[in-house]
Write a protein that holds these residues in place. Structure first.
Motif, PDB file in Angstrom:
ATOM      1  N   MET A 124      48.827 -45.318  -1.653  1.00 40.78           N
ATOM      2  CA  MET A 124      49.346 -44.927  -2.960  1.00 40.78           C
ATOM      3  C   MET A 124      49.417 -46.126  -3.895  1.00 40.78           C
ATOM      4  SD  MET A 124      53.020 -43.738  -4.116  1.00 40.78           S
ATOM      5  CE  MET A 124      53.350 -43.248  -5.783  1.00 40.78           C
ATOM      6  N   TYR A 164      47.178 -31.277  -5.352  1.00 41.72           N
ATOM      7  CA  TYR A 164      46.568 -32.561  -5.005  1.00 41.72           C
ATOM      8  C   TYR A 164      45.125 -32.616  -5.497  1.00 41.72           C
ATOM      9  CZ  TYR A 164      44.215 -36.023  -2.121  1.00 41.72           C
ATOM     10  OH  TYR A 164      43.436 -37.062  -1.700  1.00 41.72           O
ATOM     11  N   GLU A 196      49.906 -36.403 -10.864  1.00 42.29           N
ATOM     12  CA  GLU A 196      50.351 -37.007  -9.610  1.00 42.29           C
ATOM     13  C   GLU A 196      51.876 -36.931  -9.511  1.00 42.29           C
ATOM     14  OE1 GLU A 196      48.651 -40.912  -9.043  1.00 42.29           O
ATOM     15  OE2 GLU A 196      50.204 -41.355  -7.582  1.00 42.29           O
ATOM     16  N   LYS A 225      54.146 -34.689  -6.969  1.00 41.96           N
ATOM     17  CA  LYS A 225      55.190 -35.305  -6.147  1.00 41.96           C
ATOM     18  C   LYS A 225      56.515 -34.546  -6.323  1.00 41.96           C
ATOM     19  CE  LYS A 225      56.986 -39.895  -5.245  1.00 41.96           C
ATOM     20  NZ  LYS A 225      57.087 -41.261  -5.747  1.00 41.96           N
ATOM     21  N   LYS A 238      56.305 -31.155  -4.679  1.00 43.28           N
ATOM     22  CA  LYS A 238      56.376 -31.284  -3.221  1.00 43.28           C
ATOM     23  C   LYS A 238      57.832 -31.514  -2.782  1.00 43.28           C
ATOM     24  CE  LYS A 238      54.092 -34.128   0.059  1.00 43.28           C
ATOM     25  NZ  LYS A 238      53.271 -35.302   0.246  1.00 43.28           N
ATOM     26  N   GLU A 239      58.511 -32.377  -3.553  1.00 38.99           N
ATOM     27  CA  GLU A 239      59.907 -32.703  -3.251  1.00 38.99           C
ATOM     28  C   GLU A 239      60.787 -31.470  -3.420  1.00 38.99           C
ATOM     29  OE1 GLU A 239      60.857 -37.139  -4.116  1.00 38.99           O
ATOM     30  OE2 GLU A 239      62.024 -35.895  -5.480  1.00 38.99           O
ATOM     31  N   ASN A 240      60.504 -30.725  -4.490  1.00 34.80           N
ATOM     32  CA  ASN A 240      61.287 -29.524  -4.794  1.00 34.80           C
ATOM     33  C   ASN A 240      61.113 -28.464  -3.715  1.00 34.80           C
ATOM     34  OD1 ASN A 240      63.078 -28.312  -6.664  1.00 34.80           O
ATOM     35  ND2 ASN A 240      61.442 -26.923  -7.263  1.00 34.80           N
ATOM     36  N   SER A 241      59.881 -28.389  -3.200  1.00 35.49           N
ATOM     37  CA  SER A 241      59.625 -27.357  -2.187  1.00 35.49           C
ATOM     38  C   SER A 241      60.276 -27.708  -0.857  1.00 35.49           C
ATOM     39  CB  SER A 241      58.127 -27.152  -2.008  1.00 35.49           C
ATOM     40  OG  SER A 241      57.556 -28.320  -1.476  1.00 35.49           O
ATOM     41  N   SER A 242      60.676 -28.991  -0.655  1.00 34.62           N
ATOM     42  CA  SER A 242      61.341 -29.358   0.598  1.00 34.62           C
ATOM     43  C   SER A 242      62.865 -29.396   0.451  1.00 34.62           C
ATOM     44  CB  SER A 242      60.796 -30.695   1.101  1.00 34.62           C
ATOM     45  OG  SER A 242      61.081 -31.700   0.179  1.00 34.62           O
ATOM     46  N   ILE A 243      63.356 -28.859  -0.683  1.00 37.14           N
ATOM     47  CA  ILE A 243      64.809 -28.715  -0.841  1.00 37.14           C
ATOM     48  C   ILE A 243      65.157 -27.241  -0.650  1.00 37.14           C
ATOM     49  CG2 ILE A 243      66.732 -28.857  -2.492  1.00 37.14           C
ATOM     50  CD1 ILE A 243      65.322 -31.331  -3.678  1.00 37.14           C
ATOM     51  N   ILE A 244      66.137 -27.005   0.219  1.00 33.29           N
ATOM     52  CA  ILE A 244      66.464 -25.612   0.578  1.00 33.29           C
ATOM     53  C   ILE A 244      67.639 -25.106  -0.253  1.00 33.29           C
ATOM     54  CG2 ILE A 244      67.277 -24.153   2.485  1.00 33.29           C
ATOM     55  CD1 ILE A 244      65.657 -26.367   4.221  1.00 33.29           C
TER      56      ILE A 244
END
Lengths: 88, 305
Positions: B1, B224, B292, B296, B299-305
């Motif tokens: 990166m 991506y 980009e 990011k 992606k971060e938002n989708s891994s917050i429950i």
């Protein structure tokens, strides 16, 4: 200092399965499973509130702050997000 | 990166620097030559002195135009960026009978380099199939004025003046004579490489960005693939703008001993000429950066429950 999710401990204490919690909270089993296994980056206050209501507990019963060594010892790996490349 | 970020930031700075430089340097001026076409339609029955003078002036201008047209004729040429090959009919001294050295249909073969200009006090011409340059040689210089005289010398390369009727040719060409066999071989290589580069450019600079537009229209915005498409297209546009200039500098160093000091590479104007590519590249790289970041965050938002 990583945060350890003690959802499996609370589920065992309440003798509740993941699917029952899913039904009670409306959160998908996949997401609850990710939360339980430490595969999520965070949790919304609303989700935490639903889980606490269903398990009749406090947020502190589910979330626990541990040292990195303790986390690695307990989970067998680094916290989610620390061991991956953000780019791709 | 980190490598990608440093590379993209550097490319964006280069593109921005060229854009700013192009604003400061401005656009190259065309070399337009005035011709009095009214003189071409004379009344030939009128034999007055004035009309005879006009007739002579007119025929001399016709000769000059005929030779000027040849001096700016690149002939049958194939180019990839700044380098190419050219096949030009041998120079005809207009107004002279064929036995004085005119060769009619014989072709001359050259290795051609673009982006050159001749100094304002010099002129290139062809005399009996020899390449000549007339230039001002300084005699002395006082505080207020400079005194020079014209000298003529033979040079080993041919110079093609920019054709004012063509938009694309703001600069002249330097032609190095080569054999017919070398011309044929180089022409085939240039055609093959040209087709390969055209296909590469078509795929990465047009098809892939179009794919990004389709993805966006389908709601897959910060993917991506979109980020990568934009980044690759941006880098390609910069490469297509910078590589020809670098090649020009390399070839200039290679043939600089053959070129007289009156003919020079029009650097950095040739870099500025590609400003459109730099602007497009800059926009694409900025968009790639935004995508980009969006990717990011998503992606971060989708891994917050």
């Amino acid at each position: 200092m990583p945060i350890l999710v003690n959802l499996d401990v609370m589920l065992a204490k309440r003798k509740m399965s993941l699917s029952e919690l899913s039904e009670a909270t409306g959160i998908t089993i996949a997401n609850l499973s990710r939360l339980k296994n430490g595969r999520s980056k965070g949790i919304r206050f609303s989700s935490l509130h639903k889980i606490c209501i269903a398990l009749e507990c406090m947020p502190g019963d589910i979330l626990e702050q541990v040292t990195m060594e303790q986390y690695v010892k307990l989970m067998g790996r680094l916290p989610f997000g620390d061991d991956e490349d953000d780019d791709e | 990166m980190k490598k990608n970020t440093i590379a993209d930031n550097s490319l964006m700075i280069i593109a921005l620097a060229v854009i700013i430089m192009s604003l400061l340097v401005g656009t190259p001026l065309g070399n337009d030559r005035h011709t009095d076409y009214n003189l071409r339609h004379l009344d030939e029955r009128d034999d007055s002195i004035v009309n005879q003078y006009r007739t002579i002036k007119d025929s001399m201008e016709m000769i000059e135009d005929c030779e000027e047209a040849q001096l700016s004729n690149l002939g049958n040429s194939n180019f990839i960026g700044p380098v190419g090959v050219s096949k030009i009919p041998a120079f005809i001294s207009c107004g002279l009978p064929p036995e004085t050295g005119n060769q009619g249909t014989v072709n001359a073969h050259y290795l051609a380099f673009s982006g050159y200009s001749i100094s304002g006090t010099s002129a290139f011409f062809i005399d009996r199939n020899k390449y000549m340059i007339k230039y001002a040689k300084e005699d002395y210089k006082s505080d207020s004025e400079q005194h020079s005289h014209y000298e003529t010398k033979e040079i080993p390369v041919r110079y093609i003046k920019p054709d004012p009727t063509l938009y694309s040719s703001a600069y002249g060409f330097v032609l190095v004579p080569i054999t017919k066999q070398a011309y044929s071989t180089l022409r085939i290589i240039l055609i093959v490489v040209g087709i390969a580069l055209a296909l590469l450019g078509l795929y990465y600079a047009i098809i892939r960005p179009l794919q990004t537009i389709v993805n966006i229209s389908k709601g897959r915005v910060f993917g991506y693939q979109n980020t990568r498409n934009l980044r690759v297209a941006g880098r390609l546009f910069i490469a297509f703008a910078i590589i020809p200039v670098l090649l020009q500098l390399i070839f200039y160093n290679m043939i600089s001993k053959q070129i007289p000091p009156e003919i020079s590479l029009a650097f950095p104007r040739v870099l500025v000429e590609n400003r459109v590519s730099f602007i497009v590249a800059f926009i694409m790289l900025v968009l790639a950066k935004a995508f980009e970041k969006g990717h990011k965050i998503q992606k971060e938002n989708s891994s917050i429950i």
